[in-house]
Design an enzyme around this catalytic site. Structure first.
Site, PDB file in Angstrom:
ATOM      1  N   SER A 143       3.413   7.910  -1.329  1.00 19.49           N
ATOM      2  CA  SER A 143       2.023   7.461  -1.261  1.00 19.49           C
ATOM      3  C   SER A 143       1.375   7.404  -2.652  1.00 19.49           C
ATOM      4  O   SER A 143       1.798   6.636  -3.498  1.00 19.49           O
ATOM      5  CB  SER A 143       1.250   8.370  -0.303  1.00 19.49           C
ATOM      6  OG  SER A 143      -0.002   7.846   0.017  1.00 19.49           O
ATOM      7  N   ASP A 154       5.732  -0.076 -14.312  1.00 22.47           N
ATOM      8  CA  ASP A 154       5.528  -1.512 -14.503  1.00 22.47           C
ATOM      9  C   ASP A 154       4.947  -1.836 -15.871  1.00 22.47           C
ATOM     10  O   ASP A 154       5.240  -2.884 -16.456  1.00 22.47           O
ATOM     11  CB  ASP A 154       4.602  -2.067 -13.421  1.00 22.47           C
ATOM     12  CG  ASP A 154       5.336  -2.326 -12.111  1.00 22.47           C
ATOM     13  OD1 ASP A 154       6.537  -2.032 -12.030  1.00 22.47           O
ATOM     14  OD2 ASP A 154       4.691  -2.819 -11.164  1.00 22.47           O
ATOM     15  N   LYS A 168       6.231   4.944   0.864  1.00 20.69           N
ATOM     16  CA  LYS A 168       5.085   4.953   1.780  1.00 20.69           C
ATOM     17  C   LYS A 168       3.917   4.248   1.098  1.00 20.69           C
ATOM     18  O   LYS A 168       3.306   4.802   0.186  1.00 20.69           O
ATOM     19  CB  LYS A 168       4.703   6.381   2.161  1.00 20.69           C
ATOM     20  CG  LYS A 168       3.520   6.446   3.133  1.00 20.69           C
ATOM     21  CD  LYS A 168       3.168   7.890   3.458  1.00 20.69           C
ATOM     22  CE  LYS A 168       2.033   7.951   4.478  1.00 20.69           C
ATOM     23  NZ  LYS A 168       0.766   7.386   3.966  1.00 20.69           N
TER      24      LYS A 168
END
Length: 381
Positions: A143, A154, A168
């Site tokens: 999460s 990224d 999740k």
């Protein structure tokens, strides 16, 4: 019986192994804080370590305090441990990522079939602090943890080490129903800045297998690019840059853990630490598990009818000593000191420390690439 108004006192007596009479304590009642920053320490000279166990209302403040405590700008590297972090509040996850990214960099977005896309950006930014950063993750990092890890990976801000995260990334909208009930309906999914889907597939597996028998993807369902052009993978949690599996337990280790040998537990169940501390050993912070402690350990195994062989003891000696010391330090010095002992035997952490030069090179290269693009008028992705 123990509960009461903050600031009042309660008298208790405790029966403790090794003491013939009950011991009296007077305790002042207080609020018990729920910290999410478990450990803040210098794991090596110049290398800081922070373990983050969740994301609640105070996480960003706790982490900011931890970074100040370590004087993060002077560090040669920082390891942020998100293993077994199940997530929590989205805004706190966004705030944590914000601390390490540049201002206005995208952190996460979510969208669904009928819901508009919403994007979350770094508002404050890292204020120029570019400490080499390694993130530790495992299959129980989920999460909000994955939102942080996906964003920093990224943007090439951090090197990710460990196992593939849980996967999740669902947004749920709760509709109030009658009888004080509600319906939680999945309305959107979370995506990392490069567009990777965090959520793992749950349509073709049972609920039990989804939680307990997670299988890694045979091939990635999504391939995206980081700011510097590296390939990263989505559709099934966050894939680490450097794979480092936690060592699997052998038969002896599984057996003693199943029997709660080390853990201080209820009377008659497990608890070598209680048995050992009843001998009143002299334990300081430079104490190591010696031969007499190991002799007591063997006696305890015999007393609990736990079968073992001397070759098994020899093979697992370092593992046994680490766990004895950890539980003894928890009992005497508190949780943080016990956790620090556990880190001494942490294979994934050692890999993270070794990877700090790689994290530094990654971040520096990403900054060069972005600067070149900006100079050529292409801007950031």
């Amino acid at each position: 019986l123990l509960k009461g108004p903050k600031g009042t006192i309660v008298h208790i007596t405790i029966g403790r192994e090794g003491y013939p009479e009950p011991i009296a304590f007077t305790i002042t009642r207080d609020e018990i804080p729920r910290h999410t920053v478990d450990i803040v320490t210098m794991i090596r000279p110049g290398i800081g370590y922070i373990r983050l166990s969740g994301f609640n209302e105070t996480t960003d403040r706790e982490l900011a305090d931890a970074l100040r405590q370590l004087n993060v700008a002077s560090l040669a590297g920082l390891v942020l441990d998100l293993r077994n972090n199940p997530g929590g509040l989205l805004n706190e996850g966004v705030a944590v990522a914000d601390m390490f990214l540049s201002k206005n960099q995208l952190i996460v977005s979510h969208r669904g079939r009928t819901s508009q896309e919403r994007r979350y950006y770094a508002v404050r930014g890292n204020q120029g602090v570019g400490v080499p950063l390694v993130l530790l993750v495992n299959g129980n990092s989920a999460s909000a943890s994955e939102i942080v890890v996906g964003a920093l990976q990224d943007h090439d801000r951090a090197l990710v080490v460990g196992d593939i995260s849980f996967g999740k990334g669902l947004v749920q909208t709760v509709s109030q129903l009658s009888e004080n009930t509600g319906l939680a309906l999945t309305t959107a999914k979370y995506y990392t800045p490069s567009g990777r889907l965090i959520q793992r597939d749950y349509k073709s597996t049972s609920l039990y297998d989804y939680h307990y028998h997670r299988k890694p993807l045979e091939k990635p369902t999504e391939i995206k690019l980081t700011d510097s052009g590296r390939q990263v993978y989505g559709g099934g949690g966050i894939t680490p840059d450097v794979a480092a599996e936690a060592p699997k337990l052998n038969r002896f280790q599984e057996n003693v853990l199943r029997r709660d040998v080390f853990f201080v537990f209820d009377a008659g169940v497990g608890g070598f630490t209680r048995f050992f501390l009843a001998t009143k050993p002299e334990i300081t912070k430079d104490w190591t598990v010696d031969g007499s402690a190991m002799d007591l350990f063997r006696r305890y195994l015999d007393k609990q009818d736990i079968r073992y062989t001397e070759p098994e003891i020899a093979e697992n000696l370092a593992w046994i000593k680490n766990r004895i010391k950890k539980e003894a330090f928890i009992s005497i010095f508190g949780l943080n000191e016990g956790y620090r002992v556990a880190l001494e035997d942490d294979v994934q952490l050692q890999k993270a420390i070794e990877s700090i030069p790689q994290a530094r090179a990654l971040y520096e290269n990403a900054r060069r690439v972005i600067a070149q693009r900006s100079g050529n008028g292409q801007g950031q992705r």
